[in-house]
Design an enzyme around this catalytic site. Structure first.
Site, PDB file in Angstrom:
ATOM      1  N   HIS A  16      -7.046   2.826  -5.203  1.00  0.00           N
ATOM      2  CA  HIS A  16      -5.986   3.932  -5.520  1.00  0.00           C
ATOM      3  C   HIS A  16      -4.984   3.186  -6.621  1.00  0.00           C
ATOM      4  O   HIS A  16      -5.044   1.785  -6.218  1.00  0.00           O
ATOM      5  CB  HIS A  16      -5.214   4.361  -4.231  1.00  0.00           C
ATOM      6  CG  HIS A  16      -4.642   3.332  -3.682  1.00  0.00           C
ATOM      7  ND1 HIS A  16      -3.430   2.649  -3.875  1.00  0.00           N
ATOM      8  CD2 HIS A  16      -5.013   2.639  -2.262  1.00  0.00           C
ATOM      9  CE1 HIS A  16      -3.061   1.781  -2.968  1.00  0.00           C
ATOM     10  NE2 HIS A  16      -4.112   1.735  -2.230  1.00  0.00           N
ATOM     11  N   GLU A  96      -7.827   3.457   5.028  1.00  0.00           N
ATOM     12  CA  GLU A  96      -7.632   2.038   4.781  1.00  0.00           C
ATOM     13  C   GLU A  96      -7.712   1.369   6.289  1.00  0.00           C
ATOM     14  O   GLU A  96      -7.439   1.964   7.250  1.00  0.00           O
ATOM     15  CB  GLU A  96      -6.160   1.820   4.215  1.00  0.00           C
ATOM     16  CG  GLU A  96      -5.592   0.287   4.230  1.00  0.00           C
ATOM     17  CD  GLU A  96      -6.686  -0.661   3.112  1.00  0.00           C
ATOM     18  OE1 GLU A  96      -7.835  -0.606   3.453  1.00  0.00           O
ATOM     19  OE2 GLU A  96      -6.192  -1.219   2.308  1.00  0.00           O
TER      20      GLU A  96
END
Length: 209
Positions: A16, A96
């Protein structure tokens, strides 16, 4: 190189774009932090790179982590490819690494607050588990499960810890060095046949940008 690597789908992996917490070097983990302006520009650069790489992007699978920063990045990437922004799927296995109670702090702050635990993590970053969090071996397990589910070449938008795990599982990278790998936010990590390359395109090369 084993048979599974030769037959595995080609992966196009994107971290990202930048968030304000990235800029401040704070651990984000599962916190839902949006992209900043730099992050949106980085996502567009990654999308441009894919546009140069993929002749028929509509034939690939597109999967993102469910967090806001990855979903926003995926939407921008797909817009760069001329695809419907929201026509992709999400998968929680791409979340994550969970830093638990360390979320929101920088490594400098953690070292000052908990020097002994910080030192333990530095000594074995692959196996150390923060309170309420995960270690990389746990992330490897869920990323391996995700990889086994893939049936075609795939674009993935996820996080630094997850991309590092892909490198350990599909790119013949020594797991011991995985936690130290720098993961850029404006490049595409391509993994094919057990090998990998970091790729970046320049918007200056494309008259449409």
């Amino acid at each position: 190189m084993n048979l599974s690597q030769r037959d595995a789908p080609t992966l196009y992996l994107i971290r990202h774009g930048e968030t304000d917490w990235n800029a401040k070097r704070r651990l984000q983990g599962r916190r839902d932090i949006p992209l900043n302006d730099t992050g949106r520009a980085q996502a567009a650069t990654s999308g441009l790179c894919l546009r140069w790489l993929l002749t028929r992007p509509e034939t690939l699978d597109f999967v993102a982590s469910p967090l806001l920063r990855t979903r926003e990045t995926m939407r921008i990437v797909r817009q760069q490819l001329g695809l419907e922004a929201d026509d992709y799927r999400s998968d929680e296995r791409l979340l994550e690494i969970d830093f638990g109670e360390w979320d929101g702090y920088s490594w400098t702050e953690i070292a000052a607050r908990e020097p002994e635990r910080f030192a333990a993590r530095q000594a074995d970053p692959l196996s150390f588990v923060p309170h309420g969090g995960e270690n990389y071996r746990m992330v490897f397990e869920r990323v391996a499960s995700f990889l086994e589910s893939l049936e075609r070449d795939t674009v993935v938008v996820a996080h630094a810890g997850v991309l590092r795990s892909f490198m350990a599982l599909r790119a013949n990278t020594d797991p011991a060095v995985v936690p130290t790998i720098e993961v850029p936010q404006d490049q595409v990590l391509m993994i094919r046949d057990g090998a990998f390359a970091w790729l970046r395109a320049s918007a200056a090369l494309d008259g449409r940008n």
